[in-house]
Design a protein around this motif. Structure first.
Motif, PDB file in Angstrom:
ATOM      1  N   ALA A  34      -1.670 -10.049   2.300  1.00 11.09           N
ATOM      2  CA  ALA A  34      -0.752 -10.766   1.403  1.00 11.09           C
ATOM      3  C   ALA A  34      -1.226 -12.211   1.244  1.00 11.09           C
ATOM      4  O   ALA A  34      -1.275 -12.745   0.133  1.00 11.09           O
ATOM      5  N   VAL A  35      -1.601 -12.831   2.365  1.00 10.14           N
ATOM      6  CA  VAL A  35      -2.114 -14.206   2.327  1.00 10.14           C
ATOM      7  C   VAL A  35      -3.350 -14.264   1.425  1.00 10.14           C
ATOM      8  O   VAL A  35      -3.465 -15.114   0.545  1.00 10.14           O
ATOM      9  N   SER A  37      -4.298 -12.246  -0.879  1.00  6.82           N
ATOM     10  CA  SER A  37      -4.071 -11.896  -2.290  1.00  6.82           C
ATOM     11  C   SER A  37      -3.811 -13.153  -3.119  1.00  6.82           C
ATOM     12  O   SER A  37      -4.039 -13.175  -4.320  1.00  6.82           O
ATOM     13  N   ASP A  38      -3.371 -14.200  -2.436  1.00  2.00           N
ATOM     14  CA  ASP A  38      -3.088 -15.453  -3.123  1.00  2.00           C
ATOM     15  C   ASP A  38      -4.371 -16.125  -3.622  1.00  2.00           C
ATOM     16  O   ASP A  38      -4.325 -17.003  -4.466  1.00  2.00           O
ATOM     17  N   LEU A  43      -4.395 -12.123 -12.157  1.00  2.00           N
ATOM     18  CA  LEU A  43      -3.121 -11.504 -11.809  1.00  2.00           C
ATOM     19  C   LEU A  43      -3.305 -10.043 -11.438  1.00  2.00           C
ATOM     20  O   LEU A  43      -2.637  -9.535 -10.541  1.00  2.00           O
ATOM     21  N   SER A  44      -4.222  -9.381 -12.131  1.00  2.00           N
ATOM     22  CA  SER A  44      -4.429  -7.963 -11.888  1.00  2.00           C
ATOM     23  C   SER A  44      -4.990  -7.747 -10.479  1.00  2.00           C
ATOM     24  O   SER A  44      -4.554  -6.843  -9.756  1.00  2.00           O
ATOM     25  N   LYS A  46      -4.673  -9.904  -7.977  1.00  2.00           N
ATOM     26  CA  LYS A  46      -3.633 -10.325  -7.033  1.00  2.00           C
ATOM     27  C   LYS A  46      -2.663  -9.166  -6.796  1.00  2.00           C
ATOM     28  O   LYS A  46      -2.285  -8.864  -5.661  1.00  2.00           O
ATOM     29  N   SER A  47      -2.314  -8.501  -7.871  1.00  2.00           N
ATOM     30  CA  SER A  47      -1.385  -7.386  -7.787  1.00  2.00           C
ATOM     31  C   SER A  47      -1.996  -6.216  -6.995  1.00  2.00           C
ATOM     32  O   SER A  47      -1.319  -5.586  -6.177  1.00  2.00           O
ATOM     33  N   ALA A  50      -2.033  -7.189  -3.343  1.00  2.98           N
ATOM     34  CA  ALA A  50      -0.659  -7.124  -2.841  1.00  2.98           C
ATOM     35  C   ALA A  50      -0.267  -5.662  -2.598  1.00  2.98           C
ATOM     36  O   ALA A  50       0.457  -5.354  -1.643  1.00  2.98           O
ATOM     37  N   GLY A  51      -0.781  -4.768  -3.431  1.00  3.47           N
ATOM     38  CA  GLY A  51      -0.522  -3.345  -3.257  1.00  3.47           C
ATOM     39  C   GLY A  51      -1.126  -2.800  -1.969  1.00  3.47           C
ATOM     40  O   GLY A  51      -0.508  -1.978  -1.278  1.00  3.47           O
TER      41      GLY A  51
END
Lengths: 222, 222
Positions: A34-35, A37-38, A43-44, A46-47, A50-51
Motif C-alpha cells: 500500500a505504501v 503503491s503511492d 492511476l492505473s 496505483k490501483s 493497491a489491488g
C-alpha cells in the motif's frame, strides 16, 4: 510425508509459528505494498498495486479467522515475527516505484515458495488454509509487463534491478535463517518430518531456482 | 430536491466529478491508513487500522465498477483530484500513531459528510452507489476508545489533538474550496439544484457541527 499427530505439543507449537509467520508476513506485505503503491506514476498502476495489497489483507484475515477458530491467539502467534519482518522491510526499502514493484513480485514469490515447502509437513487442515493463503490469482502478472517496458526505455535499469533482486533474495534468506535459529519448533518440523540436511539444501536450491525464474520472467538476470 | 435529467451533459459531468472525487478519496484514504497502521503500537491496533484501510479499498472498487458499468472512465474521472488529495495528505502528515488515528476518524468523517450532502442532488442510481460507498459499518469506533485512553495517560495530548483536529478540518475545507473553484460542473450541481448561497452556508455549518460532535466523542474540543 509423515505428519506428527496434532495432539503433540511440539507439533502444535510449530503450526502456531507457521500460521503466525504467514499471517504477519501477509499483514506487513499489505502495508508495504500500500505504501509503495503511492509511488506509482499512473492511476492505473496505483490501483493495480493497491489491488495486490488488498489481496494480501484478505489472505491475512482468513488466516486470523482460522487461528481464532482453532483457539490460537493470532497476536501471540504473530508476535515473534515482528522484528524479523521489520528488519527485512527496513533493509529493502525501495528507492522508487520500479524497485517497489520488483520487491512486491520477488519478495512475495520467495515467501510463498517457502510456505509451500513448509506446507508439505503439516496436517491436511493446516495445509488447506495455507494453500488458500498462498493462492495466487495472477494479480501480480502486470508487474512483468511494467518491468519489461522499463528495461526497454531505461538502459541502466537492468543492472540496477538485477542487483536489487539479489539483495531481496539475500535479505529474505538471512531473515529466514534468523527465524529458523530462533524458532526451534518450526525448524524441528522439518527434522521431525524426517528431513535431513541434504534435503534442506535441496529446498534452498528450489527456492533460488524459482527466484531465478521470476527474475527471468521480468527480463532480469538473477 | 430536483434532479437534473441524466441526459444533460452538464449534469453528467457533475456526476463523473462526484464519483471521481469519491473514488480517489477512498483510494488515497486506503493508502494513507495502511501507511499509518504501520505506526500502531500493538498488533491488535495495527490490524484494526489495516481493517479500516481495507474497507476504503473495497468501497473504492465498488465505485470503479459502477463507473465502468456506466461507460465512465474511472481514471479520467479521478485525475482532476490527484493534486488536491496529494496536497491535503502532504499538509496533514501525522507525526505519530495517535495523530494518524484521529486523522482517519476525523478526515473520513468530514469527507463522508460532504458526500452525503452532495448525494441529495443526484439521481437515484448514483445516490445508491454513493450511499453504499458511504456506508460505515462502525469499524472506526475503536478509534474513540483509543483516543480517550490516550487522553487519560498523556496530559499534553488533549491540547495537541484539539489543534490537530482543527488543522484537519481547515485543510479539508480549503482543498474542497479549491476543488469547487476548479470544477464548475460539480459546483453547478448545487446551484442547478436550486441551492442559494445561504443554503451552502448552512451546509458548511452542518459539516463543522458534525466535526465538533466527532471531536467531542473522542473527548476533544473542536
Amino acid at each position: 510425508m509423515e505428519h506428527t499427530p496434532t495432539g503433540d505439543p511440539a507439533y502444535h507449537a510449530a503450526v502456531v509459528d507457521l500460521l503466525g509467520v504467514l499471517a504477519y508476513g501477509e499483514l506487513t506485505a499489505f502495508i508495504r505494498m500500500a505504501v509503495d503503491s503511492d509511488l506509482a506514476p499512473t492511476l492505473s498502476l496505483k490501483s493495480a498495486m493497491a489491488g495486490l495489497a488488498h489481496a494480501e489483507y484478505v489472505q491475512y484475515t482468513q488466516l486470523v479467522e482460522h487461528m481464532r477458530a482453532r483457539g490460537i491467539d493470532p497476536e501471540a502467534a504473530m508476535a515473534p515475527f515482528v522484528v524479523p519482518f521489520a528488519s527485512y522491510h527496513e533493509r529493502t526499502r525501495p528507492r522508487g516505484w520500479i524497485e517497489g514493484l520488483v520487491k512486491a513480485f520477488v519478495g512475495d514469490g520467495i515467501a510463498k515458495d517457502f510456505y509451500r515447502e513448509m506446507s508439505a509437513f503439516v496436517d491436511d487442515d493446516t495445509r488447506a488454509v495455507m494453500g488458500h493463503a498462498l493462492d495466487d490469482a495472477g494479480q501480480a502478472d502486470f508487474v512483468v509487463g511494467v518491468v519489461r517496458d522499463t528495461l526497454k526505455t531505461d538502459r541502466t535499469a537492468a543492472g540496477r534491478l538485477a542487483l536489487w533482486g539479489r539483495r531481496l533474495l539475500g535479505e529474505a534468506l538471512s531473515q529466514a535463517q534468523a527465524v529458523a535459529v530462533e524458532r526451534d519448533a518450526m525448524s524441528a518440523l522439518l527434522v521431525g518430518g524426517g528431513v535431513d540436511l541434504a534435503e534442506v539444501g535441496q529446498m534452498f536450491t528450489r527456492l533460488t531456482d524459482n527466484h531465478q525464474k521470476r527474475m527471468a520472467l521480468m527480463g532480469l538476470s538473477a
